[in-house]
Design a protein around this motif. Structure first.
Motif, PDB file in Angstrom:
ATOM      1  N   LYS A  91       8.996 -12.647  15.353  1.00  0.00           N
ATOM      2  CA  LYS A  91       9.385 -13.381  14.138  1.00  0.00           C
ATOM      3  C   LYS A  91       9.428 -12.429  12.947  1.00  0.00           C
ATOM      4  CE  LYS A  91       7.511 -18.038  14.710  1.00  0.00           C
ATOM      5  NZ  LYS A  91       6.254 -18.728  14.481  1.00  0.00           N
ATOM      6  N   THR A  92      10.296 -12.741  11.963  1.00  0.00           N
ATOM      7  CA  THR A  92      10.330 -11.943  10.733  1.00  0.00           C
ATOM      8  C   THR A  92       9.354 -12.558   9.735  1.00  0.00           C
ATOM      9  OG1 THR A  92      12.660 -11.516  11.138  1.00  0.00           O
ATOM     10  CG2 THR A  92      11.863 -11.027   8.923  1.00  0.00           C
ATOM     11  N   VAL A  93       8.373 -11.757   9.317  1.00  0.00           N
ATOM     12  CA  VAL A  93       7.423 -12.267   8.315  1.00  0.00           C
ATOM     13  C   VAL A  93       7.396 -11.324   7.108  1.00  0.00           C
ATOM     14  CG1 VAL A  93       5.883 -13.553   9.859  1.00  0.00           C
ATOM     15  CG2 VAL A  93       5.523 -11.100   9.526  1.00  0.00           C
ATOM     16  N   ILE A  94       7.024 -11.859   5.950  1.00  0.00           N
ATOM     17  CA  ILE A  94       6.939 -11.068   4.722  1.00  0.00           C
ATOM     18  C   ILE A  94       5.477 -10.658   4.530  1.00  0.00           C
ATOM     19  CG2 ILE A  94       7.314 -11.072   2.211  1.00  0.00           C
ATOM     20  CD1 ILE A  94       9.925 -11.457   3.712  1.00  0.00           C
ATOM     21  N   LYS A  95       5.245  -9.344   4.437  1.00  0.00           N
ATOM     22  CA  LYS A  95       3.859  -8.855   4.324  1.00  0.00           C
ATOM     23  C   LYS A  95       3.743  -7.822   3.210  1.00  0.00           C
ATOM     24  CE  LYS A  95       1.104  -7.932   7.811  1.00  0.00           C
ATOM     25  NZ  LYS A  95       0.606  -7.409   9.102  1.00  0.00           N
ATOM     26  N   ASP A  96       2.545  -7.663   2.696  1.00  0.00           N
ATOM     27  CA  ASP A  96       2.245  -6.580   1.759  1.00  0.00           C
ATOM     28  C   ASP A  96       1.854  -5.357   2.598  1.00  0.00           C
ATOM     29  OD1 ASP A  96       1.183  -4.759   0.006  1.00  0.00           O
ATOM     30  OD2 ASP A  96      -0.063  -6.189  -1.081  1.00  0.00           O
ATOM     31  N   VAL A  97       2.750  -4.366   2.648  1.00  0.00           N
ATOM     32  CA  VAL A  97       2.484  -3.167   3.461  1.00  0.00           C
ATOM     33  C   VAL A  97       2.295  -1.952   2.547  1.00  0.00           C
ATOM     34  CG1 VAL A  97       3.739  -4.024   5.491  1.00  0.00           C
ATOM     35  CG2 VAL A  97       4.957  -2.691   3.764  1.00  0.00           C
ATOM     36  N   SER A  98       1.956  -2.219   1.279  1.00  0.00           N
ATOM     37  CA  SER A  98       1.864  -1.115   0.318  1.00  0.00           C
ATOM     38  C   SER A  98       0.779  -0.097   0.698  1.00  0.00           C
ATOM     39  CB  SER A  98       1.614  -1.657  -1.090  1.00  0.00           C
ATOM     40  OG  SER A  98       0.471  -2.483  -1.098  1.00  0.00           O
ATOM     41  N   ASP A  99      -0.274  -0.553   1.421  1.00  0.00           N
ATOM     42  CA  ASP A  99      -1.328   0.389   1.832  1.00  0.00           C
ATOM     43  C   ASP A  99      -0.763   1.502   2.715  1.00  0.00           C
ATOM     44  OD1 ASP A  99      -3.319  -0.803   0.426  1.00  0.00           O
ATOM     45  OD2 ASP A  99      -4.046  -2.036   2.099  1.00  0.00           O
ATOM     46  N   VAL A 100       0.271   1.173   3.492  1.00  0.00           N
ATOM     47  CA  VAL A 100       0.896   2.196   4.358  1.00  0.00           C
ATOM     48  C   VAL A 100       1.490   3.296   3.467  1.00  0.00           C
ATOM     49  CG1 VAL A 100       2.705   2.642   6.076  1.00  0.00           C
ATOM     50  CG2 VAL A 100       1.429   0.482   6.128  1.00  0.00           C
ATOM     51  N   GLY A 101       2.144   2.881   2.371  1.00  0.00           N
ATOM     52  CA  GLY A 101       2.722   3.849   1.434  1.00  0.00           C
ATOM     53  C   GLY A 101       1.647   4.717   0.816  1.00  0.00           C
ATOM     54  N   VAL A 102       0.558   4.101   0.388  1.00  0.00           N
ATOM     55  CA  VAL A 102      -0.538   4.852  -0.250  1.00  0.00           C
ATOM     56  C   VAL A 102      -1.108   5.859   0.754  1.00  0.00           C
ATOM     57  CG1 VAL A 102      -2.835   4.667  -1.305  1.00  0.00           C
ATOM     58  CG2 VAL A 102      -1.097   2.927  -1.790  1.00  0.00           C
ATOM     59  N   GLU A 103      -1.272   5.428   1.990  1.00  0.00           N
ATOM     60  CA  GLU A 103      -1.827   6.284   3.045  1.00  0.00           C
ATOM     61  C   GLU A 103      -0.884   7.467   3.326  1.00  0.00           C
ATOM     62  OE1 GLU A 103      -4.786   5.501   3.798  1.00  0.00           O
ATOM     63  OE2 GLU A 103      -5.049   7.094   5.295  1.00  0.00           O
ATOM     64  N   ASN A 104       0.418   7.189   3.373  1.00  0.00           N
ATOM     65  CA  ASN A 104       1.397   8.258   3.620  1.00  0.00           C
ATOM     66  C   ASN A 104       1.370   9.310   2.513  1.00  0.00           C
ATOM     67  OD1 ASN A 104       2.293   7.282   6.048  1.00  0.00           O
ATOM     68  ND2 ASN A 104       4.005   6.130   5.165  1.00  0.00           N
ATOM     69  N   LEU A 105       1.178   8.868   1.272  1.00  0.00           N
ATOM     70  CA  LEU A 105       1.097   9.816   0.153  1.00  0.00           C
ATOM     71  C   LEU A 105      -0.155  10.679   0.318  1.00  0.00           C
ATOM     72  CD1 LEU A 105       2.066   7.550  -2.894  1.00  0.00           C
ATOM     73  CD2 LEU A 105       3.433   9.414  -1.944  1.00  0.00           C
ATOM     74  N   LYS A 106      -1.249  10.008   0.672  1.00  0.00           N
ATOM     75  CA  LYS A 106      -2.532  10.724   0.837  1.00  0.00           C
ATOM     76  C   LYS A 106      -2.416  11.759   1.956  1.00  0.00           C
ATOM     77  CE  LYS A 106      -6.236   8.012   0.174  1.00  0.00           C
ATOM     78  NZ  LYS A 106      -7.177   7.007   0.721  1.00  0.00           N
ATOM     79  N   ASN A 107      -1.853  11.328   3.077  1.00  0.00           N
ATOM     80  CA  ASN A 107      -1.725  12.227   4.234  1.00  0.00           C
ATOM     81  C   ASN A 107      -0.831  13.430   3.929  1.00  0.00           C
ATOM     82  OD1 ASN A 107      -3.379  10.585   5.669  1.00  0.00           O
ATOM     83  ND2 ASN A 107      -1.713   9.477   6.708  1.00  0.00           N
ATOM     84  N   ALA A 108       0.165  13.227   3.040  1.00  0.00           N
ATOM     85  CA  ALA A 108       1.074  14.334   2.697  1.00  0.00           C
ATOM     86  C   ALA A 108       0.517  15.174   1.541  1.00  0.00           C
ATOM     87  CB  ALA A 108       2.445  13.767   2.330  1.00  0.00           C
ATOM     88  N   GLY A 109      -0.663  14.838   1.084  1.00  0.00           N
ATOM     89  CA  GLY A 109      -1.316  15.618   0.016  1.00  0.00           C
ATOM     90  C   GLY A 109      -0.624  15.487  -1.333  1.00  0.00           C
ATOM     91  N   ILE A 110       0.000  14.338  -1.574  1.00  0.00           N
ATOM     92  CA  ILE A 110       0.738  14.129  -2.836  1.00  0.00           C
ATOM     93  C   ILE A 110      -0.237  13.719  -3.945  1.00  0.00           C
ATOM     94  CG2 ILE A 110       2.575  12.815  -3.979  1.00  0.00           C
ATOM     95  CD1 ILE A 110       3.529  14.618  -1.615  1.00  0.00           C
TER      96      ILE A 110
END
Ligand code: F6P
Length: 383
Positions: A91-110
């Motif tokens: 099913k298509t659901v609407i979710k807050d996935v902003s933590d994934v973005g924050v984590e990706n920035l952290k992992n890339a050392g931004i």
């Protein structure tokens, strides 16, 4: 504060706009040349933040792009990570996935995220700032409707394109005794129509901020005919509406933060004027031609200044802010304040509207005989 920054990222979101590459270039150059920071580009706007679609930027791969339209980092005007469409159990659901973005920035050392966008993109930038991400925002839109800044880059180019279109439409209008209607972009603001209408010598300018009575526009066209000008050129903003009617919606993009796409009012205006005035009428919808291609010199300069000013904000640790143009000076305002305000619209009583009226341009809000001084005289024929 500067010592704490080693690596920055930049992304472009929302509709493309002339000058995006000039901003990317300016941010990258100053960051590398003066601060020795590493620079990362995030591809496809927030979509790339979600998927970790990052690319290193340097003085070589950001060279030769100043005059290029579009964005070398690509863009998306759909991906809001705070309300993201994901598939779960078929099913298509609407979710807050902003933590994934924050984590990706952290992992890339931004250390700092530079976001170039209009109100949709910058609303998410504010929300990332609220989550603790060090964000610097740069305002972009051809519509020039962002609050807090006098002018956004991309606007000047859009006005130039619309003005050239009006010049070209004048030729056909005059040769065929026609009414030529040019529909321009701008969403719910009439900035492009107002500026291009004055620059292109339009007979009428119809904008969302001044609902029009088509009879008043027709009256001017008929009067022009009486004095020997059997053609007219009208510029209409896509968000314009008649006094007793609604804006024309072209489509609805369901998964976009701003789903309404306007368009089509130009056809209605042309049909109505044909009926009322008798002249053959044609509508041209300028559309994305206003957004594509090389930025004007004014936009190249403004984009470069915005990019440099954005890096300066980061150097000073002024995160959560958007760079602005106030008069002739670069300044800044908090994203909280920028996003909290309504969009910037044309004031129906502003100096530019009054100037246009003094030039004899009608807005459809009042019946005026701009040629009353001529009485029943005709203008002398040039040929
Ligand atoms: O905001 C820029 C803009 O070009 C508007 O002027 C226009 O209404 C809209 O984007 C068009 O959006 P799209 O590119 O999704 O058709």
């Amino acid at each position: 504060m500067m010592d704490e920054i080693k690596r920055i990222a930049i992304m472009t979101g929302g509709g493309d706009c002339p000058g995006l590459n000039a901003v990317i270039r300016a941010v990258t150059r100053k960051a590398i040349i003066e601060n020795h920071w590493e620079v990362v580009g995030i591809r496809n706007g927030y979509n790339g933040l979600y998927y970790g679609n990052f690319v290193d930027l340097d003085l070589f791969n950001t060279s030769g792009i100043l005059q290029e339209g579009g964005t070398i980092l690509f863009s998306s005007n759909k991906d809001n990570l705070f309300k993201y469409q994901v598939e779960e159990n078929g099913k298509t659901v609407i979710k807050d996935v902003s933590d994934v973005g924050v984590e990706n920035l952290k992992n890339a050392g931004i250390d700092v995220l530079f976001v170039v966008g209009g109100d949709g993109t910058l609303t998410s930038a504010r929300d990332f700032a609220r989550k603790g991400v060090k964000v610097i925002a740069i305002p972009k839109t051809i519509d020039n409707d962002l609050a807090s800044t006098d002018t956004t880059f991309g606007f000047s180019t859009a006005v130039d394109v619309a003005t050239e279109a009006l010049d070209r439409l004048h030729t056909t209008a005059a040769s065929h005794h026609r009414i030529m209607v040019l529909e321009v972009m701008g969403r719910y603001a009439g900035w492009i129509a107002l500026h291009a209408g004055i620059a292109g010598g339009a007979d009428a300018i119809l904008i969302p901020e001044i609902p029009y009575n088509i009879n008043y526009v027709a009256a001017k066209i008929m009067r022009r005919k009486e004095i020997g000008k059997n053609f007219s050129v009208i510029v209409v903003a896509e968000g314009a509406k008649p006094l007793d009617g609604e804006m024309v919606v072209q489509s609805v993009v369901a998964d976009s933060p701003d789903p309404i796409r306007l368009g089509g009012i130009g056809n209605k205006v042309a049909l109505d004027l044909h009926e009322l005035c008798g002249n053959e009428s044609r509508a041209t919808i300028l559309g994305h031609l206003q957004r594509g291609g090389s930025p004007s010199s004014a936009d190249r300069i403004l984009s470069s200044r915005y990019g440099i000013a954005a890096v300066e904000l980061a150097e000073k640790g002024l995160f959560g802010n958007m760079v602005t143009l106030k008069g002739t000076e670069m300044s800044y305002d908090s994203l909280e304040h920028v996003i909290g305000q309504v969009t910037k619209n044309v004031d129906p009583n502003c100096e530019m509207v009054r100037a246009a009226k003094s030039l004899g341009i009608v807005f459809g809000d009042e019946e005026v005989d701009v040629y009353r001084v001529l009485g029943d005289q005709k203008v002398s024929d040039r040929f």
